[in-house]
Design a protein around this motif. Sequence first.
Motif, PDB file in Angstrom:
ATOM      1  N   PRO A 153       1.007  -1.229   0.023  1.00 27.57           N
ATOM      2  CA  PRO A 153      -0.016   0.114  -0.129  1.00 27.57           C
ATOM      3  C   PRO A 153       0.903   1.205   0.104  1.00 27.57           C
ATOM      4  O   PRO A 153       1.887   1.405   0.616  1.00 27.57           O
ATOM      5  N   LEU A 154       0.492   2.230  -0.848  1.00 36.11           N
ATOM      6  CA  LEU A 154       1.028   3.422  -0.756  1.00 36.11           C
ATOM      7  C   LEU A 154       0.707   4.606   0.301  1.00 36.11           C
ATOM      8  O   LEU A 154      -0.419   4.408   0.929  1.00 36.11           O
ATOM      9  N   LEU A 206      -7.882  -1.125  -6.433  1.00 38.01           N
ATOM     10  CA  LEU A 206      -6.679  -1.542  -5.769  1.00 38.01           C
ATOM     11  C   LEU A 206      -5.827  -2.336  -6.106  1.00 38.01           C
ATOM     12  O   LEU A 206      -4.555  -2.479  -5.924  1.00 38.01           O
ATOM     13  N   SER A 207      -6.483  -3.564  -6.916  1.00 39.95           N
ATOM     14  CA  SER A 207      -5.708  -4.592  -7.191  1.00 39.95           C
ATOM     15  C   SER A 207      -6.708  -5.463  -8.373  1.00 39.95           C
ATOM     16  O   SER A 207      -7.751  -5.135  -8.370  1.00 39.95           O
ATOM     17  N   GLY A 208      -6.039  -6.365  -8.921  1.00 36.74           N
ATOM     18  CA  GLY A 208      -6.808  -7.186 -10.010  1.00 36.74           C
ATOM     19  C   GLY A 208      -6.331  -8.156 -10.476  1.00 36.74           C
ATOM     20  O   GLY A 208      -5.049  -8.528 -10.259  1.00 36.74           O
ATOM     21  N   GLN A 209      -7.066  -8.979 -11.399  1.00 37.59           N
ATOM     22  CA  GLN A 209      -6.291 -10.243 -12.069  1.00 37.59           C
ATOM     23  C   GLN A 209      -7.022 -10.178 -13.433  1.00 37.59           C
ATOM     24  O   GLN A 209      -8.203  -9.758 -13.756  1.00 37.59           O
ATOM     25  N   ASP A 328     -12.286   0.677   2.772  1.00 38.40           N
ATOM     26  CA  ASP A 328     -11.188   1.580   2.765  1.00 38.40           C
ATOM     27  C   ASP A 328     -10.367   1.207   4.063  1.00 38.40           C
ATOM     28  O   ASP A 328     -10.648   0.937   5.028  1.00 38.40           O
ATOM     29  N   ARG A 329      -8.987   1.502   3.559  1.00 40.31           N
ATOM     30  CA  ARG A 329      -8.095   1.417   4.817  1.00 40.31           C
ATOM     31  C   ARG A 329      -8.092   2.520   5.689  1.00 40.31           C
ATOM     32  O   ARG A 329      -8.415   3.849   5.185  1.00 40.31           O
ATOM     33  N   PRO A 330      -8.068   2.157   7.025  1.00 37.62           N
ATOM     34  CA  PRO A 330      -7.837   3.410   7.987  1.00 37.62           C
ATOM     35  C   PRO A 330      -6.849   4.378   7.396  1.00 37.62           C
ATOM     36  O   PRO A 330      -5.782   4.111   7.241  1.00 37.62           O
TER      37      PRO A 330
END
Length: 330
Positions: A153-154, A206-209, A328-330
């Motif tokens: 994560p950024l 955020l990510s994928g395949q 969502d990330r905190p």
Amino acid sequence: MRFGALGTSSIAWRRALPTLASAPGIDLVAVAGRSPEKTGRFAARFGCEASAPEALLERDDLDAVYISLPTSLHHAWTAEALRAGKHVLVEKPIAVDAAEARDLVRLAEARDLVLRENFMFLHHPQHSAVADLLAKGRLGEPSALHSAFCIPPLPPDDIRYVAELGGGALLDVGVYPLRAACLLLGGGLRVAGATLRTRASDGLDLSGQALLVSPSGVLADIGFGFEHSYRSSYSLWGDRARLTVDRAFTPPPAYQPTLVLEEQDHVEHFTLPAADQLRRCFTDFAEAVRTGGAASAPEEIRRRDDAVACMELVDAIREQALRVPVADRP
């Protein structure tokens, strides 16, 4: 070869401009950005002039422009640079979709200008070594490609989390394994299926395949994202052996790649010389400009076609993907 730099990005500060400023036969003349203060810091560090973006493109002492702006601005500013008669090396991806990519290609062809994306990994000789082993039949008949580019994560304020600026994992890291598939399997790839993990608050990927298929029936699965421990690799499988390349997309200049060829009862390691893929990218671009005839040069035609093909795959993934919202990330 006289360059101007348009954009004061992190990659320009850390990697691109130090390499560009020190490359033989290349002169970094000026840098331009939105903030005069930040642009001044760049100019002072790299020993060049500070400029406003519009003024940079009007200069008659530049042959080419390196563009490192947010992805959503690539099309507009690349088009302006081409209209100003400048050759362009733009950070990947070339645009946000295939329509924008086609428009830039038409513009470059009409003006006989070199237009390339800064996909540095394409200039690393380890991929030529892969092609050589494949041509010699060491893998047998290829049947599958597995490729991934994933990063942790950024920081929360990173522009790659801003959809309006062309953010998202697909456009940032997903285009690497897509471009690798084009490199290794050739043209005509189709998307057979895709999934995207998206941020619940705004739908940012955020990510994928994705699963691709080549005209000859080779299957390629690719993974990408901002939610993983680091991985940058691909494996090409045939009916005789599997060939794996680690650090496929971001090998440091001093890194010696090792290709691993696994047969039924035998494993072979090929340790290759280190190479600075970014320096090779800049010097190869400069040589293409010096050679001239970009509109009809086979190598430039292939690069432009690959740029459009990659964005067509991006469009197809967006269209077909099953989206999985995540908190969502905190």
